[in-house]
Design an enzyme around this catalytic site. Sequence first.
Site, short mmCIF file in Angstrom:
data_model
loop_
_atom_site.label_atom_id
_atom_site.label_comp_id
_atom_site.label_asym_id
_atom_site.label_seq_id
_atom_site.Cartn_x
_atom_site.Cartn_y
_atom_site.Cartn_z
N ALA A 55 1.05 -1.11 0.23
CA ALA A 55 -0.03 0.00 0.09
C ALA A 55 1.03 1.16 0.12
CB ALA A 55 -0.42 0.04 1.42
N ALA A 56 0.00 2.28 -0.69
CA ALA A 56 1.24 3.22 -0.44
C ALA A 56 1.16 4.03 -0.28
CB ALA A 56 0.72 4.06 -1.99
N CYS A 57 0.03 3.85 0.99
CA CYS A 57 -0.09 4.87 2.36
C CYS A 57 1.09 3.95 3.20
CB CYS A 57 -1.49 4.46 2.30
SG CYS A 57 -2.43 4.53 1.11
N HIS A 58 1.52 3.15 3.52
CA HIS A 58 2.90 2.81 4.47
C HIS A 58 4.08 3.24 3.36
CE1 HIS A 58 -0.91 1.69 5.83
NE2 HIS A 58 -1.10 0.56 4.81
#
Length: 420
Positions: free
Chosen positions: A361-364
Amino acid sequence: GHQSLKIHFHLIYMDYNATTPLEPEVIETISEALQDAWGNPSSNYIAGAKAKAMINQSRENVARMVGGKAEDIIFTSGGTEANNLVLHTAVEHFRRSCRAAEQGEGHQNGSNGLPHIIASNVEHDSVKLVAEHLRRDGKADVTFVPVSKVTARVEVEDVIAEVRPNTCLISVMLANNETGVIMPVQEICQRVRSLNKQREQLRVLVHTDAAQALGKIRVDACELGVDYLTIVGHKFYAPRIGALYVNGPGTRTPLCPMLFGGGQERNFRPGTENTPMIAGLGKAAELVTSNLSEYESHMRSTKLYLEERLKAVFIDKIHFNNHYPGSDILPNTCNVSILGPTLQGWRVLSNCTRLLASVGAACHSDSGNRPSHILLSCGVPSEVAANALRLSVGRGTTKADVDAVVEDLRDTVRLLEGMD
């Protein structure tokens, strides 16, 4: 000479699950709204009327994309807000129902204790962290149901087994952002429907975060049978805005606002409407409705070609982390590890000269070197998960792009193994 060099090294984006660019038609629609629909949608003069008309048109288009009615769509700032709104509603509705029941029975001990929320253990953080926050604050009990290590899906029986008298919400994503595994949401809804017929207490509400499914596979909220469905624009070539589908908001299905203000969105989500972004979302939804089967088949054939090329080049060093017996996978998502002690995902990606992708996930992206907890939950061994690359293709990804990416990976792997 110079020109060909630049073309030769153009970067190839394969991180469409993180975000998509805007379709040219979407940009056009947004620009038109910025130009002409600058008025307040609640005002009567022409620029306001134009804004109101664009918003209405958009609501129709978004509803059509998910098989709902215009009045079922609430515009939000994005998927995170939509997911927060659903979990907030579940808890708030439970509290209000308990209060009403207590007053009806005339005594104070009719409370069912805390509301109980069920989610899968591979949800996006905008569901997972909200649930954990509610649990930490003593506002809800939460059960995270683990996905099967065989299918990487959350199994229907496992979800239903966790339902308690005080269960108010089940939240299971439609497709996972890292593995692309499609969850059995329709079957969960069928089981919940028959459970609800037998319950005297509160009915169990069902929510699905459809962020990763929209624009890739057919999504029909009515067919799925969900009460809530989260829509995220920047996953289907729309801007960073979202919407929440609610099956009859405030009538058939509760919806409790988190914000209070000027009464827009029928008070469910007040604030003067972000007309240009809403218009962009509507245009992107219209494109999905018209072209889904082409998008889907293009992405599927491109991904299959990518997997074939990877197998041909890396032979026994390749491990697909999302090939599960009996599970359907999004047509655009390939999660793959190239096996070797120096071939961690972050290391491979930072040495590639052309490929733009992510390890999860790009969020992490800050979590850098730890293997993805989602892959570990799905039964991928730790040293394999550490090497994972998530390659997600888009509407415009070509076979030539795939060839270039596989070549880039081959060169990078040679480099890293040479340094070994």
